[in-house]
Design an enzyme around this catalytic site. Structure first.
Site, mmCIF file in Angstrom:
data_model
loop_
_atom_site.group_PDB
_atom_site.id
_atom_site.type_symbol
_atom_site.label_atom_id
_atom_site.label_comp_id
_atom_site.label_asym_id
_atom_site.label_seq_id
_atom_site.Cartn_x
_atom_site.Cartn_y
_atom_site.Cartn_z
ATOM 1 N N ALA A 84 0.858 -1.197 0.000
ATOM 2 C CA ALA A 84 0.000 0.000 0.000
ATOM 3 C C ALA A 84 0.884 1.232 0.000
ATOM 4 O O ALA A 84 2.058 1.180 0.371
ATOM 5 C CB ALA A 84 -0.888 0.022 1.250
ATOM 6 N N THR A 126 -6.271 -1.280 8.407
ATOM 7 C CA THR A 126 -5.874 -0.344 9.454
ATOM 8 C C THR A 126 -7.077 0.146 10.257
ATOM 9 O O THR A 126 -8.196 0.229 9.728
ATOM 10 C CB THR A 126 -5.183 0.874 8.799
ATOM 11 O OG1 THR A 126 -5.084 1.930 9.757
ATOM 12 C CG2 THR A 126 -5.959 1.419 7.600
ATOM 13 N N ASP A 127 -6.826 0.543 11.505
ATOM 14 C CA ASP A 127 -7.912 1.100 12.329
ATOM 15 C C ASP A 127 -8.370 2.459 11.800
ATOM 16 O O ASP A 127 -9.441 2.942 12.156
ATOM 17 C CB ASP A 127 -7.477 1.205 13.799
ATOM 18 C CG ASP A 127 -6.272 2.105 14.042
ATOM 19 O OD1 ASP A 127 -5.693 2.634 13.068
ATOM 20 O OD2 ASP A 127 -5.909 2.290 15.223
ATOM 21 N N GLU A 128 -7.555 3.080 10.926
ATOM 22 C CA GLU A 128 -7.926 4.416 10.426
ATOM 23 C C GLU A 128 -9.204 4.393 9.595
ATOM 24 O O GLU A 128 -9.819 5.436 9.389
ATOM 25 C CB GLU A 128 -6.789 5.028 9.596
ATOM 26 C CG GLU A 128 -5.580 5.320 10.443
ATOM 27 C CD GLU A 128 -4.609 6.327 9.833
ATOM 28 O OE1 GLU A 128 -4.985 7.039 8.890
ATOM 29 O OE2 GLU A 128 -3.484 6.391 10.333
ATOM 30 N N TYR A 151 -5.696 8.623 2.413
ATOM 31 C CA TYR A 151 -5.132 7.294 2.716
ATOM 32 C C TYR A 151 -6.189 6.364 3.298
ATOM 33 O O TYR A 151 -6.425 5.267 2.787
ATOM 34 C CB TYR A 151 -3.952 7.425 3.692
ATOM 35 C CG TYR A 151 -3.612 6.116 4.390
ATOM 36 C CD1 TYR A 151 -3.058 5.051 3.680
ATOM 37 C CD2 TYR A 151 -3.878 5.929 5.756
ATOM 38 C CE1 TYR A 151 -2.777 3.834 4.312
ATOM 39 C CE2 TYR A 151 -3.594 4.728 6.386
ATOM 40 C CZ TYR A 151 -3.048 3.678 5.673
ATOM 41 O OH TYR A 151 -2.776 2.480 6.292
ATOM 42 N N LYS A 155 -8.009 2.809 1.917
ATOM 43 C CA LYS A 155 -7.983 1.509 2.611
ATOM 44 C C LYS A 155 -9.413 1.019 2.870
ATOM 45 O O LYS A 155 -9.704 -0.166 2.742
ATOM 46 C CB LYS A 155 -7.214 1.618 3.939
ATOM 47 C CG LYS A 155 -5.727 1.880 3.795
ATOM 48 C CD LYS A 155 -4.934 0.742 3.166
ATOM 49 C CE LYS A 155 -4.839 -0.481 4.032
ATOM 50 N NZ LYS A 155 -3.912 -1.499 3.449
HETATM 51 P P1 NAD Z 1 5.272 0.815 4.035
HETATM 52 O O1 NAD Z 1 4.943 2.089 3.339
HETATM 53 O O2 NAD Z 1 6.438 0.761 4.942
HETATM 54 O O3 NAD Z 1 5.477 -0.349 2.958
HETATM 55 C C1 NAD Z 1 4.632 -0.495 1.842
HETATM 56 C C2 NAD Z 1 5.309 -1.453 0.870
HETATM 57 O O4 NAD Z 1 4.424 -1.640 -0.240
HETATM 58 C C3 NAD Z 1 6.627 -0.913 0.292
HETATM 59 O O5 NAD Z 1 7.604 -1.926 0.284
HETATM 60 C C4 NAD Z 1 6.263 -0.510 -1.123
HETATM 61 O O6 NAD Z 1 7.345 -0.604 -2.030
HETATM 62 C C5 NAD Z 1 5.170 -1.515 -1.448
HETATM 63 N N1 NAD Z 1 4.268 -1.030 -2.493
HETATM 64 C C6 NAD Z 1 3.662 0.193 -2.553
HETATM 65 N N2 NAD Z 1 2.945 0.287 -3.683
HETATM 66 C C7 NAD Z 1 3.065 -0.909 -4.326
HETATM 67 C C8 NAD Z 1 2.534 -1.428 -5.531
HETATM 68 N N3 NAD Z 1 1.737 -0.695 -6.321
HETATM 69 N N4 NAD Z 1 2.856 -2.701 -5.889
HETATM 70 C C9 NAD Z 1 3.667 -3.442 -5.111
HETATM 71 N N5 NAD Z 1 4.217 -2.998 -3.973
HETATM 72 C C10 NAD Z 1 3.909 -1.740 -3.577
HETATM 73 O O7 NAD Z 1 3.931 0.384 4.789
HETATM 74 P P2 NAD Z 1 3.748 -0.397 6.168
HETATM 75 O O8 NAD Z 1 3.738 0.582 7.274
HETATM 76 O O9 NAD Z 1 4.671 -1.548 6.184
HETATM 77 O O10 NAD Z 1 2.244 -0.907 5.975
HETATM 78 C C11 NAD Z 1 1.978 -2.178 5.379
HETATM 79 C C12 NAD Z 1 0.474 -2.412 5.370
HETATM 80 O O11 NAD Z 1 -0.030 -2.389 6.701
HETATM 81 C C13 NAD Z 1 -0.311 -1.344 4.605
HETATM 82 O O12 NAD Z 1 -1.355 -1.982 3.916
HETATM 83 C C14 NAD Z 1 -0.867 -0.439 5.698
HETATM 84 O O13 NAD Z 1 -2.085 0.151 5.291
HETATM 85 C C15 NAD Z 1 -1.086 -1.431 6.821
HETATM 86 N N6 NAD Z 1 -1.009 -0.883 8.195
HETATM 87 C C16 NAD Z 1 0.058 -0.128 8.588
HETATM 88 C C17 NAD Z 1 0.142 0.326 9.914
HETATM 89 C C18 NAD Z 1 1.319 1.134 10.415
HETATM 90 O O14 NAD Z 1 1.282 1.593 11.559
HETATM 91 N N7 NAD Z 1 2.367 1.328 9.638
HETATM 92 C C19 NAD Z 1 -0.889 -0.002 10.817
HETATM 93 C C20 NAD Z 1 -1.974 -0.759 10.364
HETATM 94 C C21 NAD Z 1 -2.012 -1.216 9.058
HETATM 95 O O1 DAU Z 2 -3.431 3.704 12.804
HETATM 96 C C1 DAU Z 2 -2.724 2.971 11.842
HETATM 97 C C2 DAU Z 2 -2.047 3.906 10.879
HETATM 98 O O2 DAU Z 2 -0.972 4.498 11.584
HETATM 99 C C3 DAU Z 2 -1.565 3.228 9.605
HETATM 100 O O3 DAU Z 2 -2.669 2.767 8.879
HETATM 101 C C4 DAU Z 2 -0.751 4.192 8.749
HETATM 102 O O4 DAU Z 2 -0.205 3.502 7.644
HETATM 103 C C5 DAU Z 2 0.377 4.763 9.581
HETATM 104 O O5 DAU Z 2 1.081 5.722 8.819
HETATM 105 C C6 DAU Z 2 -0.165 5.397 10.865
HETATM 106 O O6 DAU Z 2 -0.892 6.621 10.588
HETATM 107 P P1 DAU Z 2 -0.743 7.925 11.528
HETATM 108 O O7 DAU Z 2 -1.128 9.085 10.730
HETATM 109 O O8 DAU Z 2 -1.400 7.710 12.835
HETATM 110 O O9 DAU Z 2 0.858 7.849 11.781
HETATM 111 P P2 DAU Z 2 1.996 8.958 11.748
HETATM 112 O O10 DAU Z 2 3.241 8.290 12.232
HETATM 113 O O11 DAU Z 2 2.063 9.685 10.464
HETATM 114 O O12 DAU Z 2 1.507 9.988 12.870
HETATM 115 C C7 DAU Z 2 1.270 9.586 14.200
HETATM 116 C C8 DAU Z 2 0.781 10.796 14.976
HETATM 117 O O13 DAU Z 2 1.870 11.732 15.095
HETATM 118 C C9 DAU Z 2 -0.343 11.565 14.314
HETATM 119 O O14 DAU Z 2 -1.201 12.091 15.300
HETATM 120 C C10 DAU Z 2 0.378 12.725 13.600
HETATM 121 C C11 DAU Z 2 1.543 13.001 14.523
HETATM 122 N N1 DAU Z 2 2.763 13.530 13.862
HETATM 123 C C12 DAU Z 2 3.285 12.813 12.816
HETATM 124 C C13 DAU Z 2 4.412 13.260 12.163
HETATM 125 C C14 DAU Z 2 4.984 12.479 10.999
HETATM 126 C C15 DAU Z 2 3.366 14.707 14.318
HETATM 127 O O15 DAU Z 2 2.896 15.329 15.298
HETATM 128 N N2 DAU Z 2 4.489 15.142 13.677
HETATM 129 C C16 DAU Z 2 5.025 14.494 12.597
HETATM 130 O O16 DAU Z 2 6.039 14.969 12.034
#
Ligand code: NAD
Ligand code: DAU
Length: 337
Positions: A84, A126-128, A151, A155
């Protein structure tokens, strides 16, 4: 031997998942399809890359011919879909790629999976998708979807499409919805790695708004163990929330990181808020706990310390990232804020 197609396996959660699974299992082949966007990094997979049951294919999940070829060649019957565009701020700067990958890309995977009659398709979500909470309450699996950012709307659209394939075609799908992850290999645009790296470099720590926005943090290995369990034992057609009941306001995490690294709070800089910023996320994970027996194994106190130590020990990993393409995004996102 099961051939499992893992999409997005070079990203933060996907690479941790593959390294975790291949460290303990040699009874399955993992085929990792990843486009290697700015967030994909093959260095994350060094522990797995030489294993015979690991295969990497660089490519886009939206490419029908490629996805079809992979299903045919590897006789894919199992899919775990992580790929994603994942960063909310980037989706606010430009949403198109989010819908292309997260919605249309998921559609391609589903259509090919349907043709090849997959036995299990796990959508990592995601919970979002549930939107934002006030002071009280938790997201349950029956909370209505109410996404607020490009975003999260992409999702939510993908989740609804996945469910529609279950209802219409009886495709064996499951959805997991997890809260905010942290841990090794997280790209330094996300809150925790950004704050760790900026603190190490004595750079300002940009706090959006009043810093009292709340997220529910889970260590990436706890998330991945839950994904594994749902993949093995989850009920088809169901949604499982994943969370570690660890709500924290952003400013508290930032101060904790500063204190761990023995840096002063003068590095904190309050900046203009994120547009449409969701106030609070908090997960009710009763279902996965009572029905599948999952519970988080890591405490925040220990796992955040391990995470900070990982970034301290792996400077070369993040230095290569922040010196490259990411620098351009950082300038657009922060220098005019
Ligand atoms: P990330 O951005 O670190 O990694 C995403 C990966 O997907 C990358 O390796 C990227 O190259 C690949 N990708 C993107 N577009 C692509 C495409 N078109 N084809 C093939 N590969 C592609 O993301 P993450 O934080 O590891 O999140 C992974 C999954 O978990 C996502 O679906 C995200 O919505 C979900 N998620 C993330 C969080 C979080 O806190 N990071 C929480 C809940 C759910
Ligand atoms: O809840 C799950 C989600 O968590 C995933 O689905 C997303 O992929 C992941 O990116 C994450 O989303 P958030 O927007 O919650 O995460 P982020 O790390 O971008 O931000 C966390 C919190 O911190 C949010 O309230 C915004 C704040 N923030 C973030 C950044 C990057 C700041 O205050 N300053 C910053 O520079």
């Amino acid at each position: 031997m099961k051939n499992i197609l893992v999409t997005g396996g070079a990203g933060f959660i996907g690479s941790n998942f593959i390294n975790y699974i291949l460290d303990k299992r040699d009874d399955c082949n993992i085929i990792n399809l990843d486009k290697l966007t700015y967030a994909g990094n093959l260095e994350n997979l060094m522990p797995s890359e030489k294993k015979e049951n690991y295969h990497f294919i660089k490519g886009d999940i939206s490419n029908f011919e490629l996805v079809h070829y992979i299903f045919e060649k590897y006789k894919i019957k199992h899919v775990i879909h992580f790929a994603a565009e994942s960063h909310v701020d980037r989706s606010i700067l430009g949403s198109e790629i989010f819908y292309r990958t997260n919605v249309l890309g998921t559609n391609v995977l589903l259509e090919v999976a349907r043709k090849f009659e997959v036995e299990k398709f796990l959508q990592v979500s995601t919970d979002e998708v549930y939107g934002s909470l006030g002071k009280d309450g938790l997201f349950t699996e029956s909370t209505p979807l109410s996404p607020n950012s490009p975003y999260s709307s992409s999702k939510a659209a993908a989740d609804m499409m996945v469910m529609s394939f279950y209802h219409t075609y009886k495709m064996p799908v499951i959805i997991t919805r997890c809260s905010n992850n942290y841990g090794p290999y997280q790209f330094p645009e996300k809150l925790i790695p950004l704050m760790i790296i900026n603190s190490i470099n004595n750079k300002k720590l940009p706090v959006y708004g009043d810093g009292l926005y709340v997220r529910d943090w889970i260590y990436v290995i706890d998330h991945n163990k839950a994904v594994e369990l749902v993949f093995e034992k989850g009920k088809i057609g169901e949604v499982y929330n994943i969370g570690a009941s660890n709500e924290l306001p952003n400013i508290k995490i930032i101060k904790l990181i500063l204190s761990y690294l023995k840096k002063g709070e003068e590095l904190i800089e309050y900046v203009k808020d994120r547009p449409g910023h969701d106030r609070r996320y908090a997960i009710d994970s009763t279902k996965i706990q009572t029905q599948l027996g999952w519970k988080p194994a890591f405490t925040f106190e220990n796992a955040i310390a391990d995470t900070i130590e990982w970034y301290l020990k792996n400077e070369s990993w993040w230095k290569r990232i922040i010196s490259g393409e990411y620098q351009k995004y950082y300038e657009i996102q922060y220098l005019s804020r």
